[in-house]
Design a protein around this motif. Structure first.
Motif, PDB file in Angstrom:
ATOM      1  N   ASP A   1     -15.271  15.696  10.210  1.00 12.97           N
ATOM      2  CA  ASP A   1     -15.148  14.316  10.269  1.00 12.97           C
ATOM      3  C   ASP A   1     -15.184  13.993  11.804  1.00 12.97           C
ATOM      4  O   ASP A   1     -16.105  13.085  11.871  1.00 12.97           O
ATOM      5  CB  ASP A   1     -13.882  13.873   9.847  1.00 12.97           C
ATOM      6  CG  ASP A   1     -13.700  13.788   8.054  1.00 12.97           C
ATOM      7  OD1 ASP A   1     -14.895  13.925   7.623  1.00 12.97           O
ATOM      8  OD2 ASP A   1     -12.547  13.625   7.749  1.00 12.97           O
ATOM      9  N   ALA A   2     -14.634  14.571  12.652  1.00 12.92           N
ATOM     10  CA  ALA A   2     -14.623  14.331  13.918  1.00 12.92           C
ATOM     11  C   ALA A   2     -16.046  14.272  14.425  1.00 12.92           C
ATOM     12  O   ALA A   2     -16.243  13.430  15.413  1.00 12.92           O
ATOM     13  CB  ALA A   2     -13.459  15.100  14.945  1.00 12.92           C
ATOM     14  N   GLU A   3     -16.773  15.181  14.130  1.00 14.79           N
ATOM     15  CA  GLU A   3     -18.128  15.301  14.884  1.00 14.79           C
ATOM     16  C   GLU A   3     -18.984  14.336  14.314  1.00 14.79           C
ATOM     17  O   GLU A   3     -19.700  13.791  14.825  1.00 14.79           O
ATOM     18  CB  GLU A   3     -18.713  16.672  14.372  1.00 14.79           C
ATOM     19  CG  GLU A   3     -19.991  17.097  14.818  1.00 14.79           C
ATOM     20  CD  GLU A   3     -20.065  17.525  16.379  1.00 14.79           C
ATOM     21  OE1 GLU A   3     -21.355  17.736  16.987  1.00 14.79           O
ATOM     22  OE2 GLU A   3     -18.912  17.143  17.103  1.00 14.79           O
TER      23      GLU A   3
ATOM     24  N   HIS B   1     -17.993  11.222  13.455  1.00 19.95           N
ATOM     25  CA  HIS B   1     -17.559  10.028  14.302  1.00 19.95           C
ATOM     26  C   HIS B   1     -18.272  10.270  15.599  1.00 19.95           C
ATOM     27  O   HIS B   1     -18.517   9.123  16.335  1.00 19.95           O
ATOM     28  CB  HIS B   1     -16.333   9.723  14.273  1.00 19.95           C
ATOM     29  CG  HIS B   1     -15.674   9.390  12.896  1.00 19.95           C
ATOM     30  ND1 HIS B   1     -14.560  10.080  12.259  1.00 19.95           N
ATOM     31  CD2 HIS B   1     -16.292   8.409  11.990  1.00 19.95           C
ATOM     32  CE1 HIS B   1     -14.457   9.347  11.063  1.00 19.95           C
ATOM     33  NE2 HIS B   1     -15.298   8.474  10.860  1.00 19.95           N
ATOM     34  N   ARG B   2     -18.367  11.187  15.974  1.00 15.94           N
ATOM     35  CA  ARG B   2     -18.841  11.463  17.594  1.00 15.94           C
ATOM     36  C   ARG B   2     -20.263  11.468  17.776  1.00 15.94           C
ATOM     37  O   ARG B   2     -20.867  11.204  18.719  1.00 15.94           O
ATOM     38  CB  ARG B   2     -18.356  12.772  17.942  1.00 15.94           C
ATOM     39  CG  ARG B   2     -18.349  12.951  19.683  1.00 15.94           C
ATOM     40  CD  ARG B   2     -17.557  14.441  20.129  1.00 15.94           C
ATOM     41  NE  ARG B   2     -18.296  15.605  19.674  1.00 15.94           N
ATOM     42  CZ  ARG B   2     -19.361  16.023  20.175  1.00 15.94           C
ATOM     43  NH1 ARG B   2     -19.657  15.510  21.504  1.00 15.94           N
ATOM     44  NH2 ARG B   2     -19.904  17.071  19.904  1.00 15.94           N
TER      45      ARG B   2
ATOM     46  N   GLN C   1      -9.225   5.538  18.853  1.00 18.47           N
ATOM     47  CA  GLN C   1      -8.973   6.302  17.779  1.00 18.47           C
ATOM     48  C   GLN C   1      -9.347   5.964  16.488  1.00 18.47           C
ATOM     49  O   GLN C   1      -9.232   4.747  15.896  1.00 18.47           O
ATOM     50  CB  GLN C   1      -7.231   6.353  17.948  1.00 18.47           C
ATOM     51  CG  GLN C   1      -6.780   7.002  19.089  1.00 18.47           C
ATOM     52  CD  GLN C   1      -5.434   7.072  19.329  1.00 18.47           C
ATOM     53  OE1 GLN C   1      -4.540   7.670  18.405  1.00 18.47           O
ATOM     54  NE2 GLN C   1      -4.832   6.581  20.482  1.00 18.47           N
TER      55      GLN C   1
END
Length: 347
Positions: free
Chosen positions: A292-294, A296-297, A345
């Motif tokens: 998920d973090a990747e 969004h990045r 965030q």
């Protein structure tokens, strides 16, 4: 003693087809002509393009942006689809200068290849002209460079830049953003033009059929969907209310681009459940095992532009943008930053 007649070489023998270059210029002139607007003094064909800034600006500040299309071009070569990457090229620059309040005035392109394919190049530049029409700016000039041995057969590279103007008193720099302001997200048309090195790696691993049906079109068409140009709806919004900040969601996604318009004391809280991630991004995440973090990045994940307005104007802004044809979501808010937390965030 024998003598030999010197070989008579030409530019064509070296791999540069000047006739093809002339044919391309003739082919694109009608499309460039459709983009002309007030201020153009000399366009396609001259050594330099001239543009007079409108007298409607009392204190005009010029804003410029430049970009390319990136490795999305590799997919265009693979699919032999050249009619939309020009839109991407324009979008990446005009959306960037728009966020500072600038109205795009004119655009120039640079098309480089090893051997000029007039049909493919014409498709590309037709797309550039269409993008300029969407943005309301003039395709005022450009350069086509045929450079044998620099690029593989059938491949080319694109770069371009846009120049816009904004009234000095109306520059949007984020300085008026304060806690409680609302973050609106405008839907993207797809991946736009960022993250394609990862997209291509996922395709390499998953080896899908790019001609298979995907959400009403082929997977290849979904991947190649051109970048949305937000210029006209947002210029109209700026005319009707105070827009405190905007962020074009490109490489770095929401978490890296939204902080670019925030002061050092503010944080953007983004609600990932405020909009539904489009099926194409879910497909990429599933087939690439992307965290998920990747996601969004790297990707816009369905939000191509962010607009920050005062809380009491959020509903009116959403209504106006929706009437202009945008899909718009209330995706978050601004609050004071706490300690060393990240300025954006996703919760």
């Amino acid at each position: 003693m024998s003598t030999s007649t010197p070989v008579s070489l030409s530019y064509a023998d070296a791999g540069v087809d000047m006739v093809a270059g002339d044919a391309l210029v003739d082919a694109i002139k009608p499309f460039a002509k459709r983009t002309m607007r007030e201020g153009v003094m000399a366009g396609i064909g001259g050594f330099g393009a001239m543009f007079e800034v409108s007298k409607k600006f009392k204190e005009p500040v010029l804003v410029s942006g430049t970009d390319g299309v990136g490795t999305k071009l590799k997919l265009a070569f693979h699919l032999n689809k050249h009619d939309t990457v020009g839109i991407d090229l324009v979008a990446m620059s005009v959306n960037d200068i728009l966020v500072q309040g600038a109205e795009p005035l004119f655009f120039l392109d640079y098309f480089a290849c090893g051997k000029l394919d007039v049909a493919a190049a014409t498709d590309v530049i037709k797309g550039i002209a269409y993008g300029c029409e969407q943005a309301g700016c003039a395709l005022i000039g450009g350069e086509t460079a045929e450079m044998p041995s620099m690029y593989p057969d059938g491949e080319y590279d694109l770069a371009g830049f846009a120049v816009g103007a904004v009234e000095k008193s109306k520059i949007i720099d984020g300085s008026k953003i304060q806690p409680g302001d609302v973050i609106l997200g405008l839907a993207s048309s797809g991946i736009h033009s960022n993250g394609f090195s990862l997209v291509r790696k996922i395709i390499e691993v998953a080896n899908p059929d790019l001609n298979a049906d995907f959400d009403g079109r082929t997977l290849g068409e979904a991947l190649m969907a051109p970048t949305r140009i937000y210029v006209k709806p947002l210029l109209a919004l700026m005319d009707s209310m105070e827009v405190k900040g905007m962020a074009h969601i490109t490489g770095g996604g929401l978490v890296e681009n939204v902080p670019r318009v925030l002061g050092d004391t503010l944080t953007a809280i983004l609600h990932k459940d405020a909009w539904q991630m489009p099926p194409l991004f879910s497909w990429l995440q599933q087939h690439g095992g992307v965290a998920d973090a990747e996601m969004h990045r790297v990707f816009n994940c369905g939000i191509g532009m962010v607009v920050i307005v005062a809380q009491d104007q959020a509903d009116a802004a959403m209504d106006q943008l929706a009437q202009a044809g945008e899909s718009v979501y209330r995706i978050g808010y601004i609050r004071n930053r706490e300690g060393n937390e990240h300025p954006a965030q996703v919760v």
